[in-house]
Motif scaffolding. Structure first.
Motif, mmCIF file in Angstrom:
data_model
loop_
_atom_site.group_PDB
_atom_site.id
_atom_site.type_symbol
_atom_site.label_atom_id
_atom_site.label_comp_id
_atom_site.label_asym_id
_atom_site.label_seq_id
_atom_site.Cartn_x
_atom_site.Cartn_y
_atom_site.Cartn_z
ATOM 1 N N UNK A 146 0.849 -1.175 0.000
ATOM 2 C CA UNK A 146 0.000 0.000 0.000
ATOM 3 C C UNK A 146 0.896 1.240 0.000
ATOM 4 N N UNK A 147 0.599 2.188 -0.878
ATOM 5 C CA UNK A 147 1.407 3.411 -0.923
ATOM 6 C C UNK A 147 0.714 4.515 -0.142
ATOM 7 N N UNK A 148 1.506 5.403 0.412
ATOM 8 C CA UNK A 148 0.988 6.527 1.186
ATOM 9 C C UNK A 148 0.910 7.752 0.313
ATOM 10 N N UNK A 149 0.005 8.639 0.658
ATOM 11 C CA UNK A 149 -0.051 9.926 -0.027
ATOM 12 C C UNK A 149 -0.255 11.008 1.024
ATOM 13 N N UNK A 150 0.275 12.171 0.711
ATOM 14 C CA UNK A 150 0.262 13.276 1.654
ATOM 15 C C UNK A 150 -0.324 14.501 0.977
ATOM 16 N N UNK A 151 -1.157 15.220 1.704
ATOM 17 C CA UNK A 151 -1.616 16.535 1.286
ATOM 18 C C UNK A 151 -0.901 17.545 2.164
ATOM 19 N N UNK A 152 -0.243 18.496 1.542
ATOM 20 C CA UNK A 152 0.483 19.526 2.266
ATOM 21 C C UNK A 152 -0.400 20.767 2.355
ATOM 22 N N UNK A 153 -0.640 21.253 3.573
ATOM 23 C CA UNK A 153 -1.461 22.440 3.798
ATOM 24 C C UNK A 153 -0.549 23.557 4.285
ATOM 25 N N UNK A 154 -0.568 24.694 3.567
ATOM 26 C CA UNK A 154 0.287 25.830 3.886
ATOM 27 C C UNK A 154 -0.596 27.045 4.161
ATOM 28 N N UNK A 155 -0.581 27.549 5.388
ATOM 29 C CA UNK A 155 -1.340 28.769 5.678
ATOM 30 C C UNK A 155 -0.510 30.002 5.315
ATOM 31 N N UNK A 156 -1.183 31.085 4.955
ATOM 32 C CA UNK A 156 -0.455 32.320 4.646
ATOM 33 C C UNK A 156 -1.370 33.528 4.662
ATOM 34 N N UNK A 157 -0.767 34.669 4.894
ATOM 35 C CA UNK A 157 -1.512 35.930 4.868
ATOM 36 C C UNK A 157 -0.549 37.045 4.493
ATOM 37 N N UNK A 158 -0.912 37.806 3.482
ATOM 38 C CA UNK A 158 -0.107 38.934 3.008
ATOM 39 C C UNK A 158 1.345 38.525 2.757
ATOM 40 N N UNK A 159 1.517 37.501 1.950
ATOM 41 C CA UNK A 159 2.863 36.988 1.701
ATOM 42 C C UNK A 159 3.248 37.094 0.223
#
Length: 71
Positions: free
Chosen positions: A1-14
């Motif tokens: 079984x392979x793994x998968x990742x979702x990357x979540x990046x928060x940001x404001x005025x960048x």
């Protein structure tokens, strides 16, 4: 079984750093394409061009998704 990742990046005025961040994330994704499946950027009510830059990136690359929160 392979793994998968979702990357979540928060940001404001960048707007000045978003290109560098996105380039780094793309490099990571390209080094492990079978693991990092989705890159989600959450714009937390930016008042600069951050959201426009994220929309442009989303149009250019299907791995990117964006959510714009309002304040």
């Amino acid at each position: 079984m392979s793994s998968s990742v979702s990357l979540v990046i928060p940001g404001r005025n960048c707007e000045r750093t978003i290109d560098r961040c996105l380039s780094a994330v793309v490099a990571i994704q390209e080094s492990c394409p079978d693991v990092l499946r989705e890159i989600l950027f959450v714009d937390d009510g930016s008042r600069d061009t951050t959201w426009r830059q994220l929309r442009d990136q989303n149009d250019a690359d299907e791995r990117f998704r964006g959510i714009s929160l309002s304040r």
